[in-house]
Design a protein around this motif. Structure first.
Motif, PDB file in Angstrom:
ATOM      1  N   THR A  76     -44.139 -14.730  -1.032  1.00 12.99           N
ATOM      2  CA  THR A  76     -43.110 -15.715  -1.397  1.00 12.99           C
ATOM      3  C   THR A  76     -43.806 -16.905  -2.051  1.00 12.99           C
ATOM      4  N   ALA A 298     -26.596  -6.675   0.998  1.00 11.63           N
ATOM      5  CA  ALA A 298     -27.537  -6.918  -0.103  1.00 11.63           C
ATOM      6  C   ALA A 298     -27.978  -5.594  -0.719  1.00 11.63           C
ATOM      7  N   ALA A 325     -24.890 -10.966   0.067  1.00 10.15           N
ATOM      8  CA  ALA A 325     -25.294 -11.734   1.253  1.00 10.15           C
ATOM      9  C   ALA A 325     -25.897 -13.086   0.890  1.00 10.15           C
ATOM     10  N   SER A 326     -26.694 -13.132  -0.166  1.00  7.94           N
ATOM     11  CA  SER A 326     -27.390 -14.384  -0.486  1.00  7.94           C
ATOM     12  C   SER A 326     -26.437 -15.434  -1.066  1.00  7.94           C
ATOM     13  N   GLU A 327     -25.216 -15.043  -1.413  1.00  6.90           N
ATOM     14  CA  GLU A 327     -24.240 -15.983  -1.974  1.00  6.90           C
ATOM     15  C   GLU A 327     -23.227 -16.449  -0.934  1.00  6.90           C
ATOM     16  N   TYR A 330     -22.956 -19.867   0.965  1.00  6.10           N
ATOM     17  CA  TYR A 330     -23.079 -21.059   0.130  1.00  6.10           C
ATOM     18  C   TYR A 330     -21.814 -21.345  -0.668  1.00  6.10           C
ATOM     19  N   SER A 345     -26.268  -2.968   6.474  1.00  8.70           N
ATOM     20  CA  SER A 345     -27.705  -3.118   6.252  1.00  8.70           C
ATOM     21  C   SER A 345     -28.445  -1.916   6.807  1.00  8.70           C
ATOM     22  N   SER A 350     -32.281  -7.635   6.957  1.00  7.28           N
ATOM     23  CA  SER A 350     -32.291  -8.449   5.730  1.00  7.28           C
ATOM     24  C   SER A 350     -31.839  -9.863   6.079  1.00  7.28           C
ATOM     25  N   ASP A 352     -30.865 -12.551   4.430  1.00  3.41           N
ATOM     26  CA  ASP A 352     -29.630 -13.120   3.875  1.00  3.41           C
ATOM     27  C   ASP A 352     -28.411 -12.532   4.584  1.00  3.41           C
ATOM     28  N   THR A 353     -28.480 -11.236   4.880  1.00  4.12           N
ATOM     29  CA  THR A 353     -27.341 -10.591   5.548  1.00  4.12           C
ATOM     30  C   THR A 353     -27.199 -11.137   6.974  1.00  4.12           C
TER      31      THR A 353
END
Ligand code: G6P
Length: 604
Positions: A76, A298, A325-327, A330, A345, A350, A352-353
């Motif tokens: 990362t 995801a 999931a990543s959205e 937010y 999943s 994961s 984000d999930t």
């Protein structure tokens, strides 16, 4: 994200840490490293790239000790080189970390003000420096952990050891998973039970906010409030066998071929083959009154969710929305009270999930998960867990997990449709009877021995490949393009066929391959028009269809792959197979690292 392992005992740990890391390599393979404490000193060996590189490095030297930590990285912060490889060391402290320390910049600056400069580009190194600073100031390990955990923010599974206390391993967990396996005079830590099952089957899971002081004989676990807490010891279901490819060249190939079998298992776990009765686990709500279903996932699991939206809406008339999931959390989603949210999943890990799931729970949703790993965090934090019985999926590109997800989701939609009175018993039986034939239909495609050679050669030399599908097979076009990108590194785009004219058609020039996922279903006539539009611009068509579709379109296609005819609700499951095979054979032509494609990890 990354895989971490720790062992504390009485025998040499290095090779056993390496063996456990091999079982975690699916979590990342950008670099790897191991540290031990030897003669009151931290010893360390690291290598960029896959674990096999670390294995070679270890052969060149000696890394001994009865306590040690190891790491396999999915980068990362910082490029995947040796310097950025874990474990990170400061003074007499070594640290491995999975997750992201969000306030690392600020901590770095605080150290810089004191003249302490970091040696790496990682977010993790500050943890080693903080721990070292606290211990040097005279703190005992317990105090050091409390001070450290109040200072860092973000997501982490951490293992820390210090040369001054070679009889303890320190661990902490927030959001990223961490399990403890209890041995006989030895203790093991790892990112999941799979990493540890061959060492001990007695597993306890740290909960969010937990941290622990581990000796060779016991694990003392503290919660977020620093109170000593008991976490139950379970006997893990995770396999202790070392996975192997059998007669296949790659895990992806093996897993594609396992689909008839695992689809059969999964279906039989929900539907009695003799009576046809569907039994799902209990839900904390009545599907009869469900106002809305929210599906979050995801990657490939997200595409399973997209297919399921068609099923839940068409068969059970449940308003269904599907989110990446990543959205999800937010965008401030409108979650109807007493609604249900379903998280799909394979790994159940994961991040984000998982975060989306926690958000939904905090917002009053009934939480259902559909996972392949029943002991995963996502499963453990659900009100109701549905399982796919795909068995361990090793290849990073998901195949059998996807189709078993689809089987489960369709069974669920049919069952709920019957309960809600939106699906006639006759239609339900017709779908389910046809579904029970799916294993043999898929097996027949393998024995048809279709010629993937010529088309995959063509795709392998293409710059762009377009996948088109309509209706229920639009998500299969997306999944086909994703599979090709993942394993062959060729630019591929999936589109709803009718959307092509609104932009993507500009990509078409002479010779561009267009894969049409086109069973002869209610969308077929429309899809054929889109195929003609592509042909008119010089595209070369790979047609995936059935007898009726091929009869109408075969002259337009350069390559034709004949699929059996099935109920149109089932076509996404059936047509997953040719798109997986196309990607696999194209990647073989290109000679890519099929099971561990560059930059990817199975669980992030
Ligand atoms: C990673 C993998 C994908 C997978 C996605 C979701 O990106 O490379 O193959 O589909 O994660 O994983 P999950 O375990 O949540 O289904």
């Amino acid at each position: 994200m990354c895989g971490i392992v720790g062992i504390i005992g009485t025998e040499s740990v290095t090779q056993r840490i390496l063996a456990a890391l091999k079982r975690l390599e699916y979590r990342g393979y950008d670099s790897a490293g191991i540290s031990t404490i030897n003669k009151q000193k931290i010893a360390r060996c690291r290598a960029a790239g896959k674990l096999s590189n670390l294995e070679q490095e270890l052969n060149n030297g000696t890394l001994s000790g009865t306590i040690g930590i190891g790491h396999t990285r999915w980068a990362t912060h910082g490029v995947p080189n040796v310097e950025n490889a874990h474990p990170h060391v400061a003074g007499k402290v070594a640290v491995v970390h999975n997750g992201i320390i969000e306030n690392y910049q600020q901590l770095k600056e605080e150290f810089a003000d004191k003249g302490v400069l970091m040696q790496t580009e990682t977010d993790t190194e500050v943890v080693a420096h903080l721990a070292s600073q606290y211990l040097e100031a005279g703190m005992q390990p317990t105090e050091m952990m409390q001070a450290l955990l109040s200072k860092i923010r973000g997501a982490f599974a951490l293992l820390i050891m210090t040369a001054d206390h070679p009889d303890v391993l320190l661990a902490a967990r927030k959001s990223s998973p961490l399990a403890i396996a209890h041995g006989d005079g030895e203790m093991f830590l790892g990112s999941d039970a799979l990493a540890l099952a061959h060492l001990s089957r007695k597993i306890s899971y740290l909960e969010d906010g937990d941290w622990a002081i581990i000796t060779k004989d016991e694990a003392k676990i503290y919660n977020l409030e620093n109170e000593v807490i008991d976490r139950p010891i379970l006997i893990t279901e995770a396999s202790d066998k070392t996975p192997d490819k059998g007669k296949y060249r790659h895990y992806m190939e093996k897993e594609i071929h396992e689909q008839p079998e695992v689809i059969g298992y999964t279906l039989a776990s929900y539907r009695n083959p003799t009576t046809g009765k569907i039994t799902l686990p209990d839900f904390a709500f009545s599907p009869l009154k469900l106002p809305k279903l929210t599906i979050v996932a995801a990657g490939t699991s997200f595409y399973a969710g997209m297919v399921a939206k068609y099923w839940f809406e068409k068969l059970a008339r449940i308003p269904t929305e599907v989110d990446i999931a990543s959205e999800f959390r937010y965008r401030n989603p409108v979650l109807i009270e007493n609604g249900a949210s379903l998280f799909i999943s394979q790994s159940g890990e994961s991040l984000d999930t998982l975060m989306a799931q926690r958000y939904a729970r905090d917002n009053g949703q009934n939480i259902i998960s559909l996972v392949n790993v029943p002991e995963s965090t996502i499963a453990r934090e659900s009100d109701t867990v549905l399982r796919t019985l795909a068995g361990p999926e090793i290849s990073v590109a998901s195949t059998k997990a996807f189709t078993t997800q689809l089987i489960t989701l369709l069974t669920m939609a049919v069952h709920w449709g019957q309960l809600r009175g939106t699906l006639s018993d006759e239609m339900a039986s017709s779908i389910m009877d046809n579904l029970t034939e799916m294993p043999s239909l898929l097996a027949a495609i393998f024995s048809d021995d279709l010629d993937w050679g010529s088309v995959s050669k063509e795709l392998a030399s293409s710059r762009d490949v377009i996948y088109l599908g309509r209706g229920i097979n639009f998500p299969i076009a997306l999944e086909g393009a994703l599979k090709l990108k993942e394993v062959s590194y060729i630019h591929a785009e999936g589109y709803a066929a009718g959307e092509m004219k609104h932009g993507p058609i500009a990509l078409l020039e002479k010779g561009v391959p267009v894969v049409m996922v086109a069973p002869h279903d209610e969308w077929f006539e429309k899809t054929s028009s889109n195929l003609k539009e592509a042909l008119a611009r010089g595209a070369r068509v790979v047609l995936l269809s059935d007898d009726k579709g091929i009869e109408k379109l075969h002259e337009a296609a350069t390559w034709v792959f004949r699929m059996p005819e099935v109920h149109q609700m089932l076509t996404p499951i059936l047509y997953s197979l040719p798109v997986q095979l196309l990607a696999y054979h194209t990647a073989r032509q290109k000679g890519t690292e099929i099971d561990q494609p560059r930059n990817l990890a199975k669980s992030v």
